[in-house]
Design an enzyme around this catalytic site. Structure first.
Site, PDB file in Angstrom:
ATOM      1  N   SER A 174      77.923  54.755 -11.479  1.00 14.56           N
ATOM      2  CA  SER A 174      79.311  55.149 -11.770  1.00 14.56           C
ATOM      3  C   SER A 174      80.120  53.924 -12.197  1.00 14.56           C
ATOM      4  O   SER A 174      81.197  54.078 -12.781  1.00 14.56           O
ATOM      5  CB  SER A 174      79.955  55.816 -10.548  1.00 14.56           C
ATOM      6  OG  SER A 174      79.800  54.997  -9.408  1.00 14.56           O
ATOM      7  N   LYS A 207      68.247  53.963  -5.501  1.00 12.62           N
ATOM      8  CA  LYS A 207      68.473  55.414  -5.563  1.00 12.62           C
ATOM      9  C   LYS A 207      68.144  55.864  -6.986  1.00 12.62           C
ATOM     10  O   LYS A 207      68.420  55.135  -7.941  1.00 12.62           O
ATOM     11  CB  LYS A 207      69.940  55.734  -5.215  1.00 12.62           C
ATOM     12  CG  LYS A 207      70.317  57.207  -5.395  1.00 12.62           C
ATOM     13  CD  LYS A 207      71.654  57.538  -4.758  1.00 12.62           C
ATOM     14  CE  LYS A 207      72.864  57.268  -5.589  1.00 12.62           C
ATOM     15  NZ  LYS A 207      72.894  57.975  -6.911  1.00 12.62           N
ATOM     16  N   GLU A 241      67.860  59.709  -9.476  1.00 17.66           N
ATOM     17  CA  GLU A 241      68.269  61.117  -9.522  1.00 17.66           C
ATOM     18  C   GLU A 241      67.085  62.028  -9.829  1.00 17.66           C
ATOM     19  O   GLU A 241      66.375  61.817 -10.816  1.00 17.66           O
ATOM     20  CB  GLU A 241      69.340  61.299 -10.598  1.00 17.66           C
ATOM     21  CG  GLU A 241      70.614  60.521 -10.305  1.00 17.66           C
ATOM     22  CD  GLU A 241      71.691  60.705 -11.370  1.00 17.66           C
ATOM     23  OE1 GLU A 241      71.518  61.535 -12.300  1.00 17.66           O
ATOM     24  OE2 GLU A 241      72.728  60.017 -11.267  1.00 17.66           O
ATOM     25  N   GLU A 282      74.998  66.015  -4.496  1.00 16.46           N
ATOM     26  CA  GLU A 282      76.227  65.988  -5.308  1.00 16.46           C
ATOM     27  C   GLU A 282      76.553  67.384  -5.840  1.00 16.46           C
ATOM     28  O   GLU A 282      75.704  68.049  -6.457  1.00 16.46           O
ATOM     29  CB  GLU A 282      76.049  64.998  -6.475  1.00 16.46           C
ATOM     30  CG  GLU A 282      77.284  64.956  -7.367  1.00 16.46           C
ATOM     31  CD  GLU A 282      77.440  63.665  -8.156  1.00 16.46           C
ATOM     32  OE1 GLU A 282      76.599  62.747  -8.023  1.00 16.46           O
ATOM     33  OE2 GLU A 282      78.424  63.576  -8.909  1.00 16.46           O
TER      34      GLU A 282
HETATM   35  O1  KIV Z   1      76.810  56.404  -9.187  1.00  9.99           O
HETATM   36  C1  KIV Z   1      77.328  56.683  -8.100  1.00  9.99           C
HETATM   37  O2  KIV Z   1      78.351  56.122  -7.731  1.00  9.99           O
HETATM   38  C2  KIV Z   1      76.689  57.699  -7.276  1.00  9.99           C
HETATM   39  C3  KIV Z   1      77.366  58.219  -6.069  1.00  9.99           C
HETATM   40  C4  KIV Z   1      78.773  58.457  -6.043  1.00  9.99           C
HETATM   41  C5  KIV Z   1      76.604  59.203  -5.315  1.00  9.99           C
HETATM   42  O3  KIV Z   1      75.611  58.085  -7.568  1.00  9.99           O
END
Ligand code: KIV
Length: 257
Positions: free
Chosen positions: A48, A114, A116, A183
Site C-alpha cells: 500500500s 506476506k 496474496e 481483507e
Molecule cells: O499493503 C498493505 O498495506 C496491506 C494491508 C493493509 C493488509 O496488505
C-alpha cells in the site's frame, strides 16, 4: 510489557490467549518507531506504500527495489514489534522466485513476508516456509488483482466464494502461516474462518470478530485525506493539521501565496 522482540510464535500465542492483535503499516523509520513506542506488536511494510506514499493508482506498480528501500528505512527503527513486508505483484510467480524475493526482503530487514492468495500460491508459500522464512497469508479482496477484478469488492457473499475462502485459510494454516490477513471478507465468513483455524486472522474491513485488525496507518491518522476507506474512522486528521501548520507559518513569515 516485556522488552523481548515479538516473534511469529508470540503472535500465534496471542490467539490462544484471546488477546486482540493490533497491526498497522509502517513504511519508514519515524512511523515504525512511533508505532513501536505505542506498543503495536505487528507491523507491515505493505505494498500500500505504492498508493499512500508513492502516488501510484494501485499496488500493482510497486517494485521489489521500492519495497527493499522502504523495508530498510522501517527496519532502522529496530522495533520490538514484528516487522514484515509484502512481496509485491509478480514477485512470486514461481516457488524459486518467491524464495529469492523473500530472501531479499529479509536481507533488507523484514522478519516475515506476506503474499496474496490461497491454494493457487501454495507451492510458493511452502517454499518460503521451507526456506525458514515466516509467512503471513492474505485472503479475501486481493489488491494486487484489483485490475482483473474491476474494483475493491467484498468477498464471501456467494457460497462458492465462502467455501473457497475457508479452504484457502485452512490450507495456509496447515502449510504453516503464522497469521492470515482477511481483507473485505463479509463479517460472518471472517468469523467462521477465525473459529475454524488455529492461526490468528487479522481483519481489514472484515468485521470485528477477527483475532486482530490491521489498517493502513495513513488512513487511521488522516495522512491521505483524498481517500478514506468506509471502515476507517480517523481520530486525527494529520493532512489537515499539516496544512494548518504551514498556513500559520506562512502568515507569520508574511509570505504571500
Ligand atoms: O499493503 C498493505 O498495506 C496491506 C494491508 C493493509 C493488509 O496488505
Amino acid at each position: 510489557m516485556s522488552s523481548d522482540k515479538i516473534t511469529p510464535a508470540a503472535i500465534l500465542a496471542m490467539k490462544s490467549r484471546g488477546e486482540k492483535i493490533a497491526a498497522l503499516t509502517a513504511y519508514d523509520f519515524p512511523m515504525a518507531r512511533m508505532l513501536d513506542e505505542a506498543g503495536v506488536p505487528l507491523l507491515l511494510v505493505g505494498d500500500s506504500v505504492g498508493m499512500v506514499v508513492l502516488g501510484y493508482p494501485d499496488t500493482t506498480h510497486v517494485t521489489m527495489a521500492e519495497m527493499e528501500h522502504h523495508v530498510r528505512a522501517a527496519a532502522r527503527a529496530n522495533t520490538r514489534a514484528l516487522l514484515g513486508a509484502d512481496l509485491p505483484y509478480h514477485s512470486y510467480e514461481t516457488a524459486a522466485e518467491a524464495v529469492a524475493n523473500s530472501q531479499r526482503l529479509i536481507a533488507a530487514g523484514a522478519s516475515y513476508v506476506k503474499a496474496e492468495g490461497g491454494r493457487e500460491i501454495l507451492p510458493q508459500v511452502q517454499a518460503i516456509l521451507a526456506a525458514g522464512i515466516p509467512f503471513c497469508g492474505h485472503l479475501g479482496m486481493l489488491p494486487q488483482h484489483v485490475l482483473e477484478e474491476g474494483g475493491y469488492k467484498i468477498k464471501g457473499r456467494q457460497e462458492a466464494e465462502h467455501q473457497k475462502l475457508l479452504d484457502d485459510a485452512r490450507a495456509l494454516a496447515t502449510a504453516g502461516a503464522f497469521a492470515i490477513v482477511l481483507e473485505l471478507v463479509t463479517p460472518p465468513v471472517a468469523q467462521e474462518i477465525t473459529q475454524a483455524i488455529p492461526v490468528p486472522t487479522i481483519g481489514i474491513g472484515s468485521g470485528s470478530d477477527c483475532d486482530g485488525q490491521i489498517l493502513v496507518t495513513h488512513d487511521l491518522v488522516g495522512m491521505f485525506p483524498w481517500f478514506t476507506p468506509k471502515f476507517v474512522k480517523p481520530s486525527v486528521h494529520c493532512g489537515a493539521e499539516i496544512k494548518t501548520a504551514v498556513l500559520n507559518w506562512k502568515t507569520l513569515l508574511g509570505a504571500k501565496s
